[in-house]
Design a protein around this motif. Structure first.
Motif, PDB file in Angstrom:
ATOM      1  N   ALA A 168      20.558  81.143  69.281  1.00  0.00           N
ATOM      2  CA  ALA A 168      19.619  81.192  71.115  1.00  0.00           C
ATOM      3  C   ALA A 168      20.983  79.936  71.501  1.00  0.00           C
ATOM      4  O   ALA A 168      21.058  79.936  72.113  1.00  0.00           O
ATOM      5  CB  ALA A 168      18.430  80.990  70.778  1.00  0.00           C
ATOM      6  N   ALA A 169      21.210  78.654  71.279  1.00  0.00           N
ATOM      7  CA  ALA A 169      21.577  77.927  70.883  1.00  0.00           C
ATOM      8  C   ALA A 169      22.981  77.762  70.991  1.00  0.00           C
ATOM      9  O   ALA A 169      23.269  77.717  72.225  1.00  0.00           O
ATOM     10  CB  ALA A 169      21.124  76.542  70.078  1.00  0.00           C
ATOM     11  N   LEU A 172      26.146  72.223  67.768  1.00  0.00           N
ATOM     12  CA  LEU A 172      24.340  71.462  68.617  1.00  0.00           C
ATOM     13  C   LEU A 172      23.545  71.542  67.549  1.00  0.00           C
ATOM     14  O   LEU A 172      22.583  70.445  67.595  1.00  0.00           O
ATOM     15  CB  LEU A 172      24.171  72.555  68.898  1.00  0.00           C
ATOM     16  CG  LEU A 172      24.720  73.252  70.168  1.00  0.00           C
ATOM     17  CD1 LEU A 172      24.028  74.190  71.316  1.00  0.00           C
ATOM     18  CD2 LEU A 172      24.649  72.222  71.676  1.00  0.00           C
ATOM     19  N   ALA A 173      24.242  70.843  66.009  1.00  0.00           N
ATOM     20  CA  ALA A 173      23.198  70.806  64.943  1.00  0.00           C
ATOM     21  C   ALA A 173      22.825  69.392  65.070  1.00  0.00           C
ATOM     22  O   ALA A 173      22.083  68.898  64.644  1.00  0.00           O
ATOM     23  CB  ALA A 173      24.157  71.158  63.876  1.00  0.00           C
ATOM     24  N   GLU A 174      23.778  67.924  66.184  1.00  0.00           N
ATOM     25  CA  GLU A 174      23.748  66.629  65.324  1.00  0.00           C
ATOM     26  C   GLU A 174      23.896  66.830  66.720  1.00  0.00           C
ATOM     27  O   GLU A 174      24.237  67.180  67.773  1.00  0.00           O
ATOM     28  CB  GLU A 174      24.919  66.494  64.830  1.00  0.00           C
ATOM     29  CG  GLU A 174      24.854  66.960  62.641  1.00  0.00           C
ATOM     30  CD  GLU A 174      23.257  65.745  62.534  1.00  0.00           C
ATOM     31  OE1 GLU A 174      22.492  65.475  62.897  1.00  0.00           O
ATOM     32  OE2 GLU A 174      22.762  66.410  61.454  1.00  0.00           O
ATOM     33  N   SER A 175      23.472  65.312  67.419  1.00  0.00           N
ATOM     34  CA  SER A 175      23.955  65.049  68.953  1.00  0.00           C
ATOM     35  C   SER A 175      24.436  64.760  69.088  1.00  0.00           C
ATOM     36  O   SER A 175      25.763  63.933  67.463  1.00  0.00           O
ATOM     37  CB  SER A 175      22.517  64.155  69.005  1.00  0.00           C
ATOM     38  OG  SER A 175      22.463  62.675  68.151  1.00  0.00           O
ATOM     39  N   VAL A 176      26.030  63.568  69.317  1.00  0.00           N
ATOM     40  CA  VAL A 176      27.298  62.867  69.396  1.00  0.00           C
ATOM     41  C   VAL A 176      27.210  62.112  70.711  1.00  0.00           C
ATOM     42  O   VAL A 176      26.406  61.675  71.650  1.00  0.00           O
ATOM     43  CB  VAL A 176      27.774  64.048  71.065  1.00  0.00           C
ATOM     44  CG1 VAL A 176      29.084  63.331  70.807  1.00  0.00           C
ATOM     45  CG2 VAL A 176      28.682  65.792  69.842  1.00  0.00           C
ATOM     46  N   ALA A 232      27.490  69.176  74.901  1.00  0.00           N
ATOM     47  CA  ALA A 232      27.080  68.415  74.191  1.00  0.00           C
ATOM     48  C   ALA A 232      25.151  68.982  74.273  1.00  0.00           C
ATOM     49  O   ALA A 232      24.352  69.665  74.742  1.00  0.00           O
ATOM     50  CB  ALA A 232      26.594  67.533  73.396  1.00  0.00           C
ATOM     51  N   SER A 233      24.338  68.325  72.627  1.00  0.00           N
ATOM     52  CA  SER A 233      22.855  68.640  72.758  1.00  0.00           C
ATOM     53  C   SER A 233      22.681  67.496  73.656  1.00  0.00           C
ATOM     54  O   SER A 233      22.830  66.278  74.388  1.00  0.00           O
ATOM     55  CB  SER A 233      21.921  67.886  70.897  1.00  0.00           C
ATOM     56  OG  SER A 233      22.377  66.652  71.147  1.00  0.00           O
ATOM     57  N   GLY A 234      21.040  67.586  74.524  1.00  0.00           N
ATOM     58  CA  GLY A 234      20.534  66.399  75.500  1.00  0.00           C
ATOM     59  C   GLY A 234      20.243  64.915  74.948  1.00  0.00           C
ATOM     60  O   GLY A 234      19.947  64.311  75.831  1.00  0.00           O
ATOM     61  N   ASP A 235      20.196  65.031  73.643  1.00  0.00           N
ATOM     62  CA  ASP A 235      20.093  63.662  72.992  1.00  0.00           C
ATOM     63  C   ASP A 235      21.618  62.866  72.737  1.00  0.00           C
ATOM     64  O   ASP A 235      21.620  61.936  71.973  1.00  0.00           O
ATOM     65  CB  ASP A 235      18.931  63.372  71.360  1.00  0.00           C
ATOM     66  CG  ASP A 235      19.458  65.064  71.020  1.00  0.00           C
ATOM     67  OD1 ASP A 235      20.510  65.672  71.145  1.00  0.00           O
ATOM     68  OD2 ASP A 235      18.846  64.792  69.755  1.00  0.00           O
ATOM     69  N   SER A 236      22.568  62.918  73.303  1.00  0.00           N
ATOM     70  CA  SER A 236      23.938  62.583  72.474  1.00  0.00           C
ATOM     71  C   SER A 236      23.975  61.764  74.037  1.00  0.00           C
ATOM     72  O   SER A 236      23.785  61.776  74.730  1.00  0.00           O
ATOM     73  CB  SER A 236      24.758  63.858  73.139  1.00  0.00           C
ATOM     74  OG  SER A 236      24.569  64.525  71.645  1.00  0.00           O
TER      75      SER A 236
END
Length: 352
Positions: A72-73, A9-13, A43-47
């Protein structure tokens, strides 16, 4: 197959800027979809993905403001997987070891790809507690510190064939692309384009900045995929003077995709990933690197690109992983490794 891919989750995909692991996951998901599989990316929502995105956290942690609690993430990520685990035939995790206690108890077939170095203190003790958990390495060299793990095989990274265009003209400079850290060897580079990690600013100020004159040595800064294309394609060679056992480096195959030769120090997976005297000169020190620069015209840039297409495409990577998925789903124990086959026919096959 119904396949779940668990991304960090550190970066988008894929990532907006730096993030090799997230790029690999993005390419893998897209290729699996092209092969007809039903793929869900956690993944993160901005992927962005050709598969089905399950957004675990609204935004990648590195760029999110205000900064979120990573613990938490990760908790949210593991809970999302636990709630949906019965939806999948197999789960492929890219989040190091965090998922092992959960997936080992849920009974779903899964494989783990760890993308970093494996000689960190305590890691062997953790993995030893999950001796049945199947792992797939990104190079044979990566496995060495954890020889006792349940390695199912090696799948080298691959990238889309149309991502980077080759140039068959001799380049006009030597390029360096990577993090500005001592282990990456930027002091040996002539032209630098890289991410500057906050933790390495002192190293940059004391060791690198005095050498950057703006003419012979220039700092370009962190580059995105659009800028990477002309930077690598216009280079006479990529300098890869690493000083650590790097398990795999995307920049080597990105250079090859551009038809650009590589001058690399003999460390980590370098001798395994690249073909000496075809795509690269493997050297032991800076003096040998200087001599290799003088021999660059001996390398055919078209052959460099051809070797990339033979060994390091995303399509080959996805097909190799599918064999591992099928193996764990069927309860098989055979190890798979890539075999040297004619161009276009390389696949992961059962090891003898």
């Amino acid at each position: 197959m119904r396949i779940a891919q668990i991304a960090p989750l550190a970066e988008s995909v894929p990532p907006r800027l730096y993030g090799g692991m997230e790029r690999v996951v993005a390419w893998l998901v897209d290729e699996l979809v092209s092969l007809g599989h039903e793929v869900t990316l956690f993944a993160s929502g901005d992927s962005r993905t050709r598969g089905k995105l399950h957004p675990v956290w609204p935004r990648a942690l590195r760029l999110g403001r205000p900064a979120a609690d990573p613990a938490a993430a990760c908790t949210a990520l593991l809970e999302a997987i636990a709630q949906r685990v019965e939806d999948f035939d197999v789960v492929h995790s890219h989040i190091d070891w965090l998922h092992l206690p959960l997936l080992s108890r849920l009974g779903v077939p899964f494989v783990t790809t760890m993308h970093g170095r494996l000689d960190l203190p305590g890691l062997a003790d953790v993995v030893r507690q999950f001796s049945d958990a199947p792992f797939v390495s990104i190079s044979d060299n990566q496995r060495l510190p954890l020889a006792g793990a349940n390695w199912r095989g090696t799948v080298h990274h691959g990238l889309p064939t149309d991502l980077l265009r080759p140039s068959y003209e001799q380049g006009s400079y030597l390029a360096f692309l990577g993090r500005l850290t001592a282990e990456k060897g930027p002091e040996s580079a002539i032209r630098i384009a890289a991410k500057l990690p906050r933790g390495e600013r002192r190293y940059f100020k004391e060791r690198l900045e005095p050498q950057i004159d703006g003419t012979q040595i220039r700092l370009i800064g962190e580059v995105n995929d659009k800028a990477k294309q002309p930077f690598l394609a216009g280079a006479a060679a990529l300098l890869f003077p690493i000083d650590w056992p790097e398990p795999f480096s995307l920049v080597m195959i990105e250079a090859m995709a551009c038809g650009t030769p590589v001058i690399a120090f003999r460390s980590g997976s370098v001798p395994e990933v690249i073909d000496e005297d075809v795509t690269v000169f493997v050297v032991d020190d800076e003096e040998q690197a200087i001599q290799a620069v003088k021999r660059l015209r001996e390398l055919d840039r078209k052959r460099v690109r051809d070797r990339f297409e033979e060994r390091f495409t995303a399509g080959r990577m996805a097909a190799d992983y599918v064999l591992h998925y099928q193996s764990v789903v069927n309860g098989g124990s055979a190890e798979y490794r890539r075999q040297g086959l004619p161009a276009g026919e390389e696949r992961a096959t059962p090891a003898s």
